[in-house]
Structures are given as C-alpha cells and as structure tokens.
Design an enzyme around this catalytic site. Structure first.
Site, PDB file in Angstrom:
ATOM      1  N   LYS A 206       3.410 -15.963   1.824  1.00 49.34           N
ATOM      2  CA  LYS A 206       3.296 -16.117   0.418  1.00 49.34           C
ATOM      3  C   LYS A 206       4.766 -16.563  -0.079  1.00 49.34           C
ATOM      4  O   LYS A 206       5.250 -15.847  -0.786  1.00 49.34           O
ATOM      5  CB  LYS A 206       2.423 -15.388  -0.381  1.00 49.34           C
ATOM      6  CG  LYS A 206       1.635 -15.840  -1.343  1.00 49.34           C
ATOM      7  CD  LYS A 206       0.978 -16.789  -1.606  1.00 49.34           C
ATOM      8  CE  LYS A 206       0.190 -17.711  -2.889  1.00 49.34           C
ATOM      9  NZ  LYS A 206      -0.006 -18.787  -3.145  1.00 49.34           N
TER      10      LYS A 206
ATOM     11  N   TYR B 155       1.021  -1.224  -0.260  1.00 44.50           N
ATOM     12  CA  TYR B 155       0.297   0.161   0.166  1.00 44.50           C
ATOM     13  C   TYR B 155       0.837   1.452  -0.033  1.00 44.50           C
ATOM     14  O   TYR B 155       0.464   2.312  -0.038  1.00 44.50           O
ATOM     15  CB  TYR B 155      -0.660   0.256   0.809  1.00 44.50           C
ATOM     16  CG  TYR B 155      -2.106  -1.076   1.410  1.00 44.50           C
ATOM     17  CD1 TYR B 155      -2.577  -1.858   0.043  1.00 44.50           C
ATOM     18  CD2 TYR B 155      -3.070  -1.421   2.452  1.00 44.50           C
ATOM     19  CE1 TYR B 155      -3.105  -2.767   0.316  1.00 44.50           C
ATOM     20  CE2 TYR B 155      -3.640  -2.142   2.057  1.00 44.50           C
ATOM     21  CZ  TYR B 155      -4.096  -3.065   1.228  1.00 44.50           C
ATOM     22  OH  TYR B 155      -5.032  -3.953   0.812  1.00 44.50           O
TER      23      TYR B 155
ATOM     24  N   ASP C  74      -3.350 -17.900   1.027  1.00 43.35           N
ATOM     25  CA  ASP C  74      -4.656 -19.015   0.588  1.00 43.35           C
ATOM     26  C   ASP C  74      -5.145 -19.843   1.155  1.00 43.35           C
ATOM     27  O   ASP C  74      -6.157 -20.083   1.637  1.00 43.35           O
ATOM     28  CB  ASP C  74      -4.709 -19.085  -1.185  1.00 43.35           C
ATOM     29  CG  ASP C  74      -2.917 -19.688  -1.571  1.00 43.35           C
ATOM     30  OD1 ASP C  74      -2.468 -19.751  -0.224  1.00 43.35           O
ATOM     31  OD2 ASP C  74      -2.495 -20.726  -2.193  1.00 43.35           O
TER      32      ASP C  74
ATOM     33  N   ASP D 136     -11.163  -8.615   8.038  1.00 50.55           N
ATOM     34  CA  ASP D 136     -12.371  -8.580   6.986  1.00 50.55           C
ATOM     35  C   ASP D 136     -13.119  -9.998   7.005  1.00 50.55           C
ATOM     36  O   ASP D 136     -14.459 -10.205   7.896  1.00 50.55           O
ATOM     37  CB  ASP D 136     -12.541  -7.628   5.684  1.00 50.55           C
ATOM     38  CG  ASP D 136     -12.573  -6.271   6.200  1.00 50.55           C
ATOM     39  OD1 ASP D 136     -12.474  -5.931   6.592  1.00 50.55           O
ATOM     40  OD2 ASP D 136     -13.299  -5.299   5.175  1.00 50.55           O
TER      41      ASP D 136
ATOM     42  N   ASP E  83      -5.406  -7.082   5.692  1.00 48.12           N
ATOM     43  CA  ASP E  83      -6.920  -6.089   5.157  1.00 48.12           C
ATOM     44  C   ASP E  83      -7.861  -7.224   4.730  1.00 48.12           C
ATOM     45  O   ASP E  83      -8.814  -7.241   4.921  1.00 48.12           O
ATOM     46  CB  ASP E  83      -6.263  -4.898   3.768  1.00 48.12           C
ATOM     47  CG  ASP E  83      -7.511  -4.449   3.447  1.00 48.12           C
ATOM     48  OD1 ASP E  83      -8.119  -4.276   4.519  1.00 48.12           O
ATOM     49  OD2 ASP E  83      -7.040  -3.973   2.500  1.00 48.12           O
TER      50      ASP E  83
END
Ligand code: NAD
Length: 363
Positions: A187, A137, A219, A247, A243
C-alpha cells in the site's frame, strides 16, 4: 536418506487427517521416522501444557513438523497460555516461522465447489507467500489508552529491511520454480512500511531477471483475485495483507479441506550447514481448524493434510520427486471421481480412509 518428522495431530479432525498424511508419507518414503505426540486440547486434558516438553524436544531433533490442528470449544474462554492454540503460538515463536506459504489449487472436477464461476477458477494454481512474524501484529507500542479522557488504542506497523528481504526472496525463489511471475502486494501510496517494502523488492529484483515482477496495491489485489484469479502465479506480501488475501484466495477453491500450508523458519539447533536451500525447517499443516462439527465421524477431507506432507518433502527434505508424486496421486483421485462429503455436491461421498486409500493406490 532417512529423516525424522515430529507428528503433532492435535484435536478434532487433526488426528484423523494426520493419520492419512502419515500413511501417504510412509507409502512413498518408508525411511522417514515419524515421532508422534499429543498436543493442544489432547495434552491439556491430561494436565499437561498445550505443547508438552517431550513434544518440544522431538521438534528440536526433527527435520520438520507435521501438524494437524488445535482448538476445542471447551477452552475458548481461557487465556491464550491455557488454550490448545498456545502450542502453535510457541512453535511459531521458537522457530521464527516467518514464511507462510499457501498453495491454492482447484482440482479438475471441483470447479463447481467454488463460489466463483467455474470458468474463472478452472485450472487455478497460485501461491500466497505471507510474512508471518512481523508487521502490525507484533509492532510496539500496542496498547489500549486513555488520551485526555478519550478512549483510544494503538497498533504499530514496523518492518526492517532484512525481514522484507528474506520473505521477498522466498517469493522470487518460488516463482522461479513455477510460471516465473511474482506479484508483490503493498500500500505504497499511503504507508511508509510499504514504501520500504517496494524499495527492497526493486533492489532484489535484478537478481531474478527470469521472473516477471508486478506490484499491486492491496485493495486492487483483493479485487483482481476474484476478477482474474488465473492471472496470478506467486503473490508475496506482508503479514496483515497476507492474512486477508490468503483467506480470500482459499475460498476460491470452495473447500477449506483441500488446502495445505507450509510455515518456514529457522531452528538454531539445526545448524547453518543443514539449513541450505531446499532443506529449510518448517511446520506443515492444513489451513483449516479442528472442525468440531464433523470430528470423529470419519468424513473429514484429508487432502489438505496429505498435501501438507508433500510440501514437507519439497521444502524441508529437498525431495521434489516424491512431493510431486503425492500431488499427482491426489489430482488423479479427484479426476477419478473420489469425493469426501465437503466436495461431494450430490455424488456419493467417500470416507476419510477411503479417500486416503485411493490416493495411496495412485501413487
Ligand atoms: P474450521 O476450519 O475448524 O471449520 C470451518 C468449517 O470447515 C466447518 O464446517 C468444518 O467442518 C469445515 N472443515 C474444516 N476442515 C475440513 C476438512 N478437512 N474436511 C471437511 N470439512 C472441513 O474452523 P472453525 O470452526 O472456525 O474453528 C474450529 C476450531 O479450530 C477452533 O477452536 C479454532 O480455534 C481452531 N482452529 C485451529 C487452527 C489451527 O490449528 N491452525 C486453524 C483454524 C482454526
């Protein structure tokens, strides 16, 4: 004792639920001075910046920030610096709020509010620790390009070891105080930043021999969160993975109105002496937004704001006893059948104020 808290209620349901949080905070700690300021759309409407100077100055001399939420539809088309959300942006930047902590709990009796089967979420109690100030980000270059006539764009994912170290330590420390199980998500089969992440985690792990460490690829983590959510205790991960996963974890509870958050950081003016373990500067807020659809009706669920005040006591004021007392009072209010409209599911809902009074009565 004694502490100063900057109270920034913001817009929409922000003032309604923050009022509840302050009432509960004062019920257990009348010695805390709360200094309140209008920010966000409420400030913009008065011709002030989203974070007015006096609000910023109060944050500078406070031990922590209790935040409501910011954002109003009328500002949606404006550039960031003219939108209510800019207040939050400035605070995250100025206080380097790098550790976002989101506890996710399903209270007894609310299992049927989840979109998962009740037996999967019964007793659910996990925490997602998300790195908040680094990664893709913020990495540079970050731009839209024209490469030999082809429209293209680039984002850069970059992490430095010290950024990883501090957030991973936050994860280990939290796990140590809970069920002693830390899941680090990366990852590493594809990303260089993830290989560095895993190396740093492995380097720190021997300092926490009492904590069981597990690595999951992102994943797989996304799948396991809905398959066996009860197996997680503390999850630590980088910004973008966090992020998304935080959620996903949040919807396990069924209502956004029950979920608090802490964003811990540094405040240079606080001085190293006070930035000791258990007294870290932080901003505490519900994970939801301003809920314009229900604002002003007195029906918002104040749980997230009240539990944010509990986190403030725990992390910024080193007051575990009162934090736990608030959490237990909320739990008992639910156990006794108190429900605001978002979680009522057919039973008669109570107002924001009635729920708040019910919590105070059970402190
Ligand atoms: P939202 O979280 O405000 O609302 C989503 C849904 O959840 C709505 O139906 C709302 O009524 C419900 N809801 C949220 N909190 C609730 C509560 N405490 N009790 C009962 N129901 C609740 O998200 P949105 O509609 O996407 O965003 C509205 C505004 O909030 C936007 O301007 C957005 O930018 C802003 N926002 C701010 C923050 C923040 O300040 N940190 C976070 C998210 C969104």
């Amino acid at each position: 004792m004694g502490a100063t808290v900057a109270v920034l209620p913001g817009d929409g349901i922000g003032p309604e639920v923050t009022r509840s949080a302050v009432a509960v905070l004062h019920a257990v700690r009348p010695d805390i001075t709360c200094v309140e300021h209008e920010i966000g759309g409420a400030a913009l409407r008065r011709g002030l910046p989203a974070l007015p100077d006096d609000a910023h100055a109060t944050c500078e001399r406070s031990d922590a920030i209790l935040f409501g939420s910011v954002g109003l539809p009328e500002y949606d088309s404006k550039p960031l610096a003219e939108r209510p959300e800019y207040a939050l942006f400035v605070l995250r930047r100025d206080y380097e709020l790098y550790a976002n902590i989101r506890p996710v709990r399903v209270f007894a009796g609310l299992e049927d509010a989840s979109s998962l089967k009740p037996e999967l979420v019964r007793g659910l109690d996990l925490v997602v620790v998300r790195e908040l100030t680094g990664g893709i980000y913020y990495g540079k270059p970050k731009e839209q390009r024209n490469d030999d006539g082809v429209e293209s764009a680039v984002d850069t994912m970059i992490y430095r070891a010290p950024e990883i170290e501090r957030i991973v330590r936050t994860g280990f420390e939290l796990a140590r105080g809970r069920r002693k199980h830390l899941t680090s998500v990366d990852k590493q089969n594809i990303l260089e930043t993830s290989r560095l992440w895993r190396r740093v985690v492995e380097r720190i792990a021997p300092e926490y021999p009492d904590v069981r460490l597990e690595h999951l690829l992102v994943d797989n983590a996304a799948m396991q969160l809905v398959r066996r959510p009860g197996d997680f205790d503390v999850i630590v991960t980088e910004n973008m993975f966090g992020d998304i996963l935080s959620d996903e974890a949040a919807i396990l509870t069924g209502s956004i109105g029950t979920l608090p958050s802490a964003s811990l950081g540094t405040r240079p003016s606080l001085g190293a002496a006070r930035a000791t373990a258990g007294r870290q500067f932080g901003l505490y807020e519900p994970i939801g937004g301003t809920a314009p659809d229900i604002a002003g009706k007195g029906i918002a669920n104040p749980t997230a704001a009240i539990l944010s005040a509990a986190l403030l006591l725990r992390y910024s004021l080193d007051d575990e006893a009162h934090a736990a007392r608030i959490e237990s009072a909320v739990e008992r209010a639910y156990a006794d059948g108190m429900r605001t409209a978002d979680v009522a599911r057919g039973s008669a809902p109570v107002s924001t104020n009635a729920f708040t009074e019910a919590v105070i009565a059970r402190l």
